[in-house]
Write an enzyme that holds these catalytic residues in place. Structure first.
Site, PDB file in Angstrom:
ATOM      1  N   HIS A 203     -14.455  50.541  58.036  1.00 56.62           N
ATOM      2  CA  HIS A 203     -14.459  51.581  57.779  1.00 56.62           C
ATOM      3  C   HIS A 203     -13.120  52.430  58.115  1.00 56.62           C
ATOM      4  O   HIS A 203     -12.525  53.475  57.982  1.00 56.62           O
ATOM      5  CB  HIS A 203     -15.437  52.079  58.552  1.00 56.62           C
ATOM      6  CG  HIS A 203     -17.046  51.849  57.994  1.00 56.62           C
ATOM      7  ND1 HIS A 203     -17.604  51.911  59.067  1.00 56.62           N
ATOM      8  CD2 HIS A 203     -17.935  52.645  57.563  1.00 56.62           C
ATOM      9  CE1 HIS A 203     -18.931  51.925  58.342  1.00 56.62           C
ATOM     10  NE2 HIS A 203     -19.014  52.071  57.409  1.00 56.62           N
TER      11      HIS A 203
ATOM     12  N   SER B  79     -22.047  48.281  59.317  1.00 55.85           N
ATOM     13  CA  SER B  79     -23.074  48.343  60.161  1.00 55.85           C
ATOM     14  C   SER B  79     -24.604  47.802  60.334  1.00 55.85           C
ATOM     15  O   SER B  79     -24.677  47.916  61.945  1.00 55.85           O
ATOM     16  CB  SER B  79     -22.652  50.442  59.628  1.00 55.85           C
ATOM     17  OG  SER B  79     -21.830  50.514  59.521  1.00 55.85           O
TER      18      SER B  79
ATOM     19  N   ARG C 176     -16.928  45.083  49.746  1.00 54.37           N
ATOM     20  CA  ARG C 176     -16.813  43.896  50.294  1.00 54.37           C
ATOM     21  C   ARG C 176     -17.059  42.976  49.951  1.00 54.37           C
ATOM     22  O   ARG C 176     -16.248  41.860  49.516  1.00 54.37           O
ATOM     23  CB  ARG C 176     -17.613  43.887  51.226  1.00 54.37           C
ATOM     24  CG  ARG C 176     -17.244  45.031  52.759  1.00 54.37           C
ATOM     25  CD  ARG C 176     -18.834  45.226  53.539  1.00 54.37           C
ATOM     26  NE  ARG C 176     -19.632  45.412  52.637  1.00 54.37           N
ATOM     27  CZ  ARG C 176     -20.582  45.613  53.835  1.00 54.37           C
ATOM     28  NH1 ARG C 176     -20.678  46.679  54.808  1.00 54.37           N
ATOM     29  NH2 ARG C 176     -21.832  46.242  52.484  1.00 54.37           N
TER      30      ARG C 176
ATOM     31  N   LYS D 217     -31.983  54.505  54.812  1.00 53.90           N
ATOM     32  CA  LYS D 217     -31.897  53.889  56.573  1.00 53.90           C
ATOM     33  C   LYS D 217     -32.543  55.032  57.501  1.00 53.90           C
ATOM     34  O   LYS D 217     -32.795  55.612  57.404  1.00 53.90           O
ATOM     35  CB  LYS D 217     -29.797  54.425  56.379  1.00 53.90           C
ATOM     36  CG  LYS D 217     -28.974  53.225  54.754  1.00 53.90           C
ATOM     37  CD  LYS D 217     -27.969  53.698  55.595  1.00 53.90           C
ATOM     38  CE  LYS D 217     -27.103  52.648  54.282  1.00 53.90           C
ATOM     39  NZ  LYS D 217     -25.438  52.817  54.548  1.00 53.90           N
TER      40      LYS D 217
END
Length: 166
Positions: A17, A129, A91, A41
């Site tokens: 990040h 994360s 990513r 989440k």
């Protein structure tokens, strides 16, 4: 003044990040880091804790970086911030497929705001994360993925939750 928004849950904020924040901040005059809730989440940290964590991590990165909470459609938030750009990090191919679809939907909502994709630094591409939390819960070393202060926050939270690896 060109304003960009970098949205995310940042639960917790990672070195990946931070890479996108530093690079995205070079593209705009003002970068707003939008810390959001995500109903799909299960966050380890509250929104307030994540905001404090992100603010602490970006302190010293420049006065043109702001951290703002939001709980709305991204495009509504971006419009309120006066943004012309949404900054997103990629990513892997799986990220691209999801982000491509989101960018298309966002363009349908407001075609005046462009989405800019930044490829994650090769050394940071595997960091997520979700995986950082999982590694920490099972007692693994997360120091290569987060700053020392975030590592301390995550370790303290894992201890408080009573989840430790065997």
């Amino acid at each position: 003044m060109r304003t960009g928004v970098y949205p995310g849950t940042f639960d917790p904020i990672t070195l990946g990040h931070m890479d996108i924040i530093r690079r995205g901040a070079k593209l705009v005059d003002r970068l707003v880091i939008g810390v959001t809730t995500n109903p799909s989440k299960s966050p380890m940290f509250s929104v307030e804790e994540r905001i404090d964590m992100v603010r602490r991590e970006v302190d010293g990165e420049g006065d043109h970086i702001q951290v703002v909470p939001f709980d709305s459609l991204l495009m509504t938030f971006a419009e309120r911030q006066g943004a012309s750009v949404i900054v997103r990090g990629l990513r892997a191919v799986a990220d691209f497929e999801y982000e491509y679809q989101m960018a298309g939907m966002n363009q349908q909502l407001n075609d005046r705001i462009e989405t800019v994709f930044l490829m994650a630094d090769v050394s940071l591409q595997p960091i997520a994360s979700r995986l950082v939390k999982e590694i920490a819960i099972y007692g693994g070393d997360i120091s290569r993925f987060v700053t020392p202060s975030v590592e301390q926050d995550v370790r303290a939270r894992v201890e408080r939750l009573g989840r430790k690896g065997n």
